[in-house]
Structure formats: C-alpha cells, structure tokens
Design a protein around this motif. Structure first.
Motif, PDB file in Angstrom:
ATOM      1  N   GLY A  50      38.423  61.877  40.449  1.00 30.55           N
ATOM      2  CA  GLY A  50      37.932  61.801  38.996  1.00 30.55           C
ATOM      3  C   GLY A  50      36.880  62.685  38.948  1.00 30.55           C
ATOM      4  O   GLY A  50      35.852  62.839  39.875  1.00 30.55           O
ATOM      5  N   THR A  51      36.621  63.222  37.909  1.00 26.78           N
ATOM      6  CA  THR A  51      35.446  64.282  37.552  1.00 26.78           C
ATOM      7  C   THR A  51      34.872  64.011  36.090  1.00 26.78           C
ATOM      8  O   THR A  51      35.704  63.113  35.407  1.00 26.78           O
ATOM      9  CB  THR A  51      35.698  65.593  37.542  1.00 26.78           C
ATOM     10  OG1 THR A  51      36.879  66.060  36.601  1.00 26.78           O
ATOM     11  CG2 THR A  51      36.198  66.118  38.879  1.00 26.78           C
ATOM     12  N   LYS A  52      33.671  64.291  35.896  1.00 27.83           N
ATOM     13  CA  LYS A  52      33.160  63.894  34.624  1.00 27.83           C
ATOM     14  C   LYS A  52      33.144  65.144  33.542  1.00 27.83           C
ATOM     15  O   LYS A  52      32.980  66.289  33.996  1.00 27.83           O
ATOM     16  CB  LYS A  52      31.594  63.496  34.713  1.00 27.83           C
ATOM     17  CG  LYS A  52      31.579  62.194  35.315  1.00 27.83           C
ATOM     18  CD  LYS A  52      30.024  61.821  35.340  1.00 27.83           C
ATOM     19  CE  LYS A  52      29.884  60.525  36.204  1.00 27.83           C
ATOM     20  NZ  LYS A  52      28.365  60.160  36.284  1.00 27.83           N
ATOM     21  N   SER A  53      33.482  64.743  32.348  1.00 29.80           N
ATOM     22  CA  SER A  53      33.523  65.920  31.321  1.00 29.80           C
ATOM     23  C   SER A  53      32.221  66.065  30.744  1.00 29.80           C
ATOM     24  O   SER A  53      31.208  65.431  30.981  1.00 29.80           O
ATOM     25  CB  SER A  53      34.616  65.645  30.172  1.00 29.80           C
ATOM     26  OG  SER A  53      34.001  64.293  29.648  1.00 29.80           O
ATOM     27  N   GLN A  56      30.396  62.990  29.305  1.00 26.35           N
ATOM     28  CA  GLN A  56      30.254  61.936  30.506  1.00 26.35           C
ATOM     29  C   GLN A  56      28.821  62.173  31.509  1.00 26.35           C
ATOM     30  O   GLN A  56      28.625  61.341  31.969  1.00 26.35           O
ATOM     31  CB  GLN A  56      31.412  61.525  31.193  1.00 26.35           C
ATOM     32  CG  GLN A  56      32.504  61.165  30.516  1.00 26.35           C
ATOM     33  CD  GLN A  56      34.013  61.108  31.365  1.00 26.35           C
ATOM     34  OE1 GLN A  56      34.323  61.931  31.845  1.00 26.35           O
ATOM     35  NE2 GLN A  56      34.630  59.993  31.124  1.00 26.35           N
ATOM     36  N   SER A  93      41.244  62.969  36.629  1.00 19.46           N
ATOM     37  CA  SER A  93      40.653  61.738  36.072  1.00 19.46           C
ATOM     38  C   SER A  93      41.405  60.613  36.584  1.00 19.46           C
ATOM     39  O   SER A  93      42.752  60.631  37.066  1.00 19.46           O
ATOM     40  CB  SER A  93      40.689  61.542  34.704  1.00 19.46           C
ATOM     41  OG  SER A  93      42.144  61.564  34.064  1.00 19.46           O
ATOM     42  N   ARG A  95      43.540  57.693  37.600  1.00 21.83           N
ATOM     43  CA  ARG A  95      44.639  57.052  36.914  1.00 21.83           C
ATOM     44  C   ARG A  95      45.696  56.579  37.877  1.00 21.83           C
ATOM     45  O   ARG A  95      45.703  56.746  38.756  1.00 21.83           O
ATOM     46  CB  ARG A  95      45.537  58.249  35.991  1.00 21.83           C
ATOM     47  CG  ARG A  95      46.152  59.296  36.730  1.00 21.83           C
ATOM     48  CD  ARG A  95      46.764  60.435  35.899  1.00 21.83           C
ATOM     49  NE  ARG A  95      47.397  61.287  36.825  1.00 21.83           N
ATOM     50  CZ  ARG A  95      48.679  61.589  36.878  1.00 21.83           C
ATOM     51  NH1 ARG A  95      49.404  60.338  36.381  1.00 21.83           N
ATOM     52  NH2 ARG A  95      49.331  62.361  37.317  1.00 21.83           N
TER      53      ARG A  95
END
Length: 207
Positions: A50-53, A56, A93, A95
């Motif tokens: 996952g990464t942050k937008s 975030q 992300s 999931r």
C-alpha cells in the motif's frame, strides 16, 4: 466401479476398495481445474502492499508560497505528488484478492484432479494410520514402503492427531483432513495417501 488396492500400516496389501466413479472416474475438466487453481492462488495473496495518497500524507496544510509574484510555479501543498515526501498517484492500496467460484465448479475441479491421480496410479489407500504417540520415523518408513516418500499429500480422518503430528516434520509431506481436500494441494503432490475413514469423509463431501 474402480477398485484400488488397500495397504496396511506396515506396507503389506490388505485387499481392495471400490471407489465412486462419480468422484474418481470422471473425465478431467482442465478448464475448471485451471479456473479453480487461479481462484485458490488469488485467495492466498496477502494484499498488504500500500501507498499513501496526497490526502493521507502527514503535513502540507499551508500553501508553501503565494500564488503570484515569486517567479516560481504555483504550488498548493508540499505534499503534492511532485514533491519529495508527497503522496503517490494511483499507487497500490491494501486489498483482498480473494474471489469465489460456485461450489459445483470447485467440486468438479477436485473430482477431476482425483480422477487423474487414480488413472495414473498415484492414489494410495491405507486401511488406517494409528499411532500411540507421534512417531516421525515410523511414518517416514510407511511412506517409503508405499513408494510415496517425497511430495506426498496425506489425507487423514478428523481426530487422528498423532498421525498428523507424526508427519508434521517430514519434508515435502502435507497433511489435510478428508473434508479439506482441494484442487491445488492435490495438483502439487506426486502421491495422495488417504485412509479408508478419510475416503468415506471425502466421498460424503463430494457426493
């Protein structure tokens, strides 16, 4: 019905057993097997990447400089994607990759791979596997006498804990219950060793 030999725990033969042709004697459906394997492998993916937008990432609430008059490009936040430490555009992300196929499809896949094992002579039925305590050496000797020493799937009835623990430390040997037989585990094994009690449980599930 298809008949296969039944072996005792010491490796000697103890008669034969009739297999249900609706489970062990069908024509394998390769397309269904392929779809089921993809489903099982997808369900095993952890999906924790996952990464942050930009919404975030911590910080960046204040506009770094005024809109006009500085000679520099206009910026609204130091956490925009073009900034070092900024958010990631369209990044992955966390999931779940799991999905499900109809029960009739997954059962047909299991029947297909089991029928192929029987046709190739790679299904071994054992009368019973009884141990007073976990005995890895004795279990390894049993598999060697059955010509199933490597990459073996052992199918046991529920409650046979000592036999399951006996095989736990053996390399390339996997133990599952009769109710838990699945397409991927059968395909990944060269030999399938199953007890008569587990065979009854398996036929009850797939009937």
């Amino acid at each position: 019905m298809t008949s296969v030999s039944v072996y005792k725990q010491d490796g000697s033969q103890a008669g034969t057993v009739d297999l249900n042709d609706n489970i062990f004697g069908i024509t394998p459906n390769e397309n269904v097997v392929f779809d089921t394997v993809l489903m099982q492998q997808a369900s095993q993916r952890q999906g924790t990447n996952g990464t942050k937008s930009r919404g975030q990432v911590r910080g960046g609430g204040k506009k770094p400089w005024r809109q006009k008059g500085t000679g520099r490009a206009r910026q609204g936040s130091i956490r925009s994607p073009q900034w070092v430490g900024g958010g990631v555009v369209f990044g992955p992300s966390a999931r779940s990759y799991a999905y499900h196929l109809p029960k009739k499809v997954t059962r047909l896949a299991v029947k297909s791979v089991l029928s192929e094992k029987v046709a190739n002579g790679d299904l071994v039925v054992v009368d019973s596997l009884s141990f007073d305590q976990p005995q890895t050496k004795a279990f390894a000797s049993l598999l060697a006498s059955l010509d199933a020493a490597t990459k073996t799937l052992v199918v046991l009835e529920d409650g046979n804990d000592n036999a399951a623990r006996s095989a736990r430390n053996l390399d390339r040997v996997q133990v599952i219950s009769g109710k838990g037989v699945n397409t991927l585990d059968v395909l990944n094994s060269q030999k399938v060793v199953i007890t008569k009690a587990a065979l009854s449980q398996l036929e009850e599930v797939l009937a």
